[in-house]
Design an enzyme around this catalytic site. Structure first.
Site, PDB file in Angstrom:
ATOM      1  N   THR A   1       0.953  -1.170   0.185  1.00 13.70           N
ATOM      2  CA  THR A   1      -0.047  -0.022  -0.001  1.00 13.70           C
ATOM      3  C   THR A   1       0.961   1.203  -0.115  1.00 13.70           C
ATOM      4  O   THR A   1       1.399   1.668  -1.018  1.00 13.70           O
ATOM      5  CB  THR A   1      -0.995  -0.245   1.175  1.00 13.70           C
ATOM      6  OG1 THR A   1      -0.334  -0.123   2.295  1.00 13.70           O
ATOM      7  CG2 THR A   1      -2.074  -1.300   1.150  1.00 13.70           C
TER       8      THR A   1
ATOM      9  N   THR B   1       0.496  -3.350  12.203  1.00 15.33           N
ATOM     10  CA  THR B   1      -0.461  -3.252  11.129  1.00 15.33           C
ATOM     11  C   THR B   1       0.275  -3.654   9.814  1.00 15.33           C
ATOM     12  O   THR B   1       0.922  -3.059   9.232  1.00 15.33           O
ATOM     13  CB  THR B   1      -1.073  -1.794  10.727  1.00 15.33           C
ATOM     14  OG1 THR B   1      -1.611  -1.516  11.886  1.00 15.33           O
ATOM     15  CG2 THR B   1      -1.952  -1.787   9.742  1.00 15.33           C
TER      16      THR B   1
END
Length: 434
Positions: A184, A221
């Site tokens: 990402t 994360t």
């Protein structure tokens, strides 16, 4: 000001509990070796691919790892009480037999907080992958990463799944394409590969990970996928992974946020044909150490690639009452925004380090604490000592920063990793959806 330099190696002679000490001995004996060009497809039985489906404008956004045989599997997941739909599907798959043959991963959309439709879409991804590879649905894990609260463009993803099997036959850049497809805001691909020998057989560990923002312990994360050709049953693989996670991925932080999608999955093909591993196998430590090194390597890459980061920070703590307390101190220091900001600004502000030590929740005695920044000692027995500010500033201008803390209370040992906090972190996250 009088300068005093203290050797980091002398300062930080490791003292750890028996199990951690055994694993450390295996690593120090160089019995775990890196494979520089290795990847998730280096262990026997694995292939991978990455493809562009159109969910992202230009970049690859769908990846798959496939094993030619049902592989023993284990996983750990985010501790966030809000868990994305793919986690529910992956838990369902692994709970059946503890076996997987494929992991399908999309980026650009987390499929989190998407209700019943999100779960249906995740099951659709599992079904489509099973059909394409002609395997049972229970042998497919699903993972997603990206924006929270938006529905998947499921038609594009399913069309990509239908095309992706053919790409697994292309070996040249298969792992790199998979790595790219799961990113990402990451700026680099994150891979690892190590080998060791068990029962005279070469055992290989490969790994790929993504993670850059919303990184905080338990877990960070991130997504991470480990492959190995070791012969091991799922129950023992889970035991090894659960132990290793606490020493690696649970020790990194970027910004204090824990995501809805965090997942680490390990697949073991068994094709190395070693004797099946249990914790009573004489070379069990060898296996766990190989898995630990693979996970630690990926964890450090995630920490270094924190959004806007310019430096990797490693905190090593010894002399705690136990390993758990040492980990608490290390994580508190590396997670402190004030420490991170000081390191970005090349300010040797050791006061912020001892402050984080004090609120870590660990047992401490302020009058026995030593602190060093690199090989420069700044605190001894709770008292400041003179050091060269110029040398400290020069050291803090490098890319890899080590902070050493000795509590002088016991044999507990731990370490954690993070990054500096920069202006770019705010810029990246201020415009994440735009």
């Amino acid at each position: 000001m009088k300068e005093r330099v203290y050797s980091g190696r002398q300062f930080f002679h490791r003292q750890k509990n028996n199990e951690v000490k055994r694993l450390d001995t295996v690593i120090k004996n160089n019995s775990i070796t890196p494979v520089e060009a290795g990847s998730i497809v280096t262990p026997k039985g694995f292939c991978a691919a990455g493809i562009h489906t159109g969910v992202k404008r230009y970049r690859l956004d769908l990846g798959v790892i496939y094993c030619e045989v049902p592989a023993s599997s284990a996983a750990v997941y985010t501790l966030n009480k809000v868990q994305a739909a793919p986690i529910k599907v992956t838990k369902d798959s692994i709970s059946k037999e503890g076996k997987l043959q494929a992991i399908i991963v999309n980026s650009g959309n987390a499929n989190a907080c998407t209700g019943t439709k999100g779960v249906e879409d995740a099951f659709t991804m599992r079904q489509a992958t099973a059909e394409v590879f002609d395997i049972p649905e229970r042998y497919v894990a699903v993972s997603s990463t990206g924006v929270i609260g938006e529905f998947l463009q499921i038609e594009k993803i399913v069309n990509g799944i239908k095309k992706i099997k053919a790409l697994t036959q292309v070996k040249f850049d298969a792992a790199e394409r998979f790595n790219e497809a799961i990113l990402t805001t990451d700026t680099i691909n994150k891979r690892a590969c190590f080998q060791t020998t068990i029962n005279g057989k070469t055992i290989t560990f490969g790994g790929a990970a993504k993670g850059s923002g919303m990184i905080h312990p338990n877990m960070a994360t991130m997504l991470a996928f480990i492959t190995t050709d070791a012969n091991i049953e799922p129950v023992w693989l889970q035991k090894a992974l659960s132990h290793v996670i606490d020493l690696t991925f649970n020790r990194i932080t970027v910004d204090g946020d824990t995501s809805t999608n965090d997942t680490v999955v390990v697949m073991a093909s068994g094709l190395a044909n070693n004797e099946s591993l249990t914790d009573e196998h004489p070379e069990w430590d060898q296996f766990v150490s190989g898995l630990q090194m693979t996970c630690e390597h990926l964890a450090k890459k995630i920490a270094r690639d924190g959004e806007g980061a310019t430096k990797l920070i490693e905190v090593q703590v010894k002399g705690a009452m136990n390993d758990e307390d040492a980990g608490k101190v290390a994580k508190a220091i590396v997670g402190s925004d004030l420490v991170k900001s000081a390191i970005y600004g090349t300010d040797a502000n050791w006061g912020r380090i001892i402050c984080a030590t004090g609120y870590s929740g660990a047992e401490i005695n302020p009058d026995t604490i030593d602190i060093s920044i690199g090989n420069i000692q700044t605190l001894k027995n709770g008292m400041p000592i003179p050091f060269s500010e110029e040398e400290a500033t020069q050291y803090l201008g490098t890319e890899n920063i080590l902070i050493y803390v000795d509590l002088h209370l016991g044999d507990g040992y731990g370490k954690a990793w993070g990054c500096d906090l920069t202006y770019d972190y705010v810029r990246i996250n201020a415009g994440y959806r735009t």
